[in-house]
Motif scaffolding. Structure first.
Motif, short mmCIF file in Angstrom:
data_model
loop_
_atom_site.label_atom_id
_atom_site.label_comp_id
_atom_site.label_asym_id
_atom_site.label_seq_id
_atom_site.Cartn_x
_atom_site.Cartn_y
_atom_site.Cartn_z
N ASN A 92 0.83 -1.20 0.00
CA ASN A 92 0.00 0.00 0.00
C ASN A 92 0.86 1.25 0.00
N PHE A 136 2.41 1.65 -3.54
CA PHE A 136 1.37 2.02 -4.50
C PHE A 136 0.88 3.45 -4.23
N GLY A 137 0.71 3.81 -2.97
CA GLY A 137 0.27 5.16 -2.63
C GLY A 137 1.30 6.20 -3.02
N ILE A 160 1.25 6.66 -6.88
CA ILE A 160 0.08 7.43 -7.31
C ILE A 160 0.20 8.89 -6.86
N LEU A 161 0.73 9.12 -5.66
CA LEU A 161 0.90 10.49 -5.18
C LEU A 161 1.90 11.26 -6.05
N LEU A 212 0.17 11.92 -9.36
CA LEU A 212 -0.80 12.99 -9.17
C LEU A 212 -0.10 14.34 -9.09
N ALA A 242 -1.38 8.39 2.31
CA ALA A 242 -1.35 7.62 1.07
C ALA A 242 -0.76 6.24 1.30
N GLY A 259 -3.70 3.81 0.87
CA GLY A 259 -3.63 3.48 -0.55
C GLY A 259 -4.49 4.42 -1.37
N ILE A 260 -5.25 3.86 -2.32
CA ILE A 260 -6.09 4.65 -3.21
C ILE A 260 -7.17 5.43 -2.45
N PRO A 261 -7.86 4.83 -1.47
CA PRO A 261 -8.82 5.64 -0.71
C PRO A 261 -8.15 6.83 0.00
N ILE A 315 -5.58 8.55 -1.22
CA ILE A 315 -5.36 9.55 -2.26
C ILE A 315 -6.65 10.31 -2.54
N ILE A 316 -7.76 9.58 -2.63
CA ILE A 316 -9.06 10.21 -2.85
C ILE A 316 -9.40 11.13 -1.69
#
Length: 90
Positions: free
Chosen positions: A40, A43-44, A47-48, A51, A72, A76-78, A80-81
Motif C-alpha cells: 500500500n 502504491f500510494g 500514485i501520489l 498525481l 497515502a 492506498g487509493i482511498p 489519495i481520494i
C-alpha cells in the motif's frame, strides 16, 4: 501404570503441536499485514507522485509532505481520494 504414561506423552504431543500451530500462526499473520502495508505504501507513493506530476496540468495539486505520504501509504487509493477531497474542502 505404564499405560497412563503413554497417555501423558500423547497429551503432551498434542499440546505441543497445538502450541506450534499457534506460534506459526502468530508469525505468519504479521508478515501478511506487513507485506500489505508495504505494498500500500509503494502504491500510494507512486500514485501520489503521478498525481503531483500529472495533476499540475489539470490544476489538481496535493502537496507531498510526511502527513500526506503517511495517509497515502496506510490507506492506498482511498487515502489519495481523501487527500484530493480534503484539498478542495480546505
Amino acid at each position: 501404570m505404564n499405560l497412563s504414561i503413554e497417555y501423558n506423552i500423547i497429551i503432551a504431543y498434542v499440546v505441543g503441536l497445538f502450541l506450534l500451530y499457534i506460534l506459526g500462526w502468530l508469525l505468519v499473520v504479521p508478515r501478511k499485514f506487513l507485506l500489505r502495508l508495504i505494498l500500500n505504501g509503494i502504491f500510494g507513493a507512486v500514485i501520489l507522485n503521478f498525481l503531483d506530476i500529472a495533476g499540475k496540468s489539470f490544476g489538481l495539486y496535493v502537496g507531498i509532505n510526511p502527513v500526506t505520504a503517511l495517509i497515502a501509504g496506510f490507506l492506498g487509493i482511498p487515502g489519495i481520494i481523501l487527500l484530493i477531497i480534503l484539498q478542495y474542502i480546505v
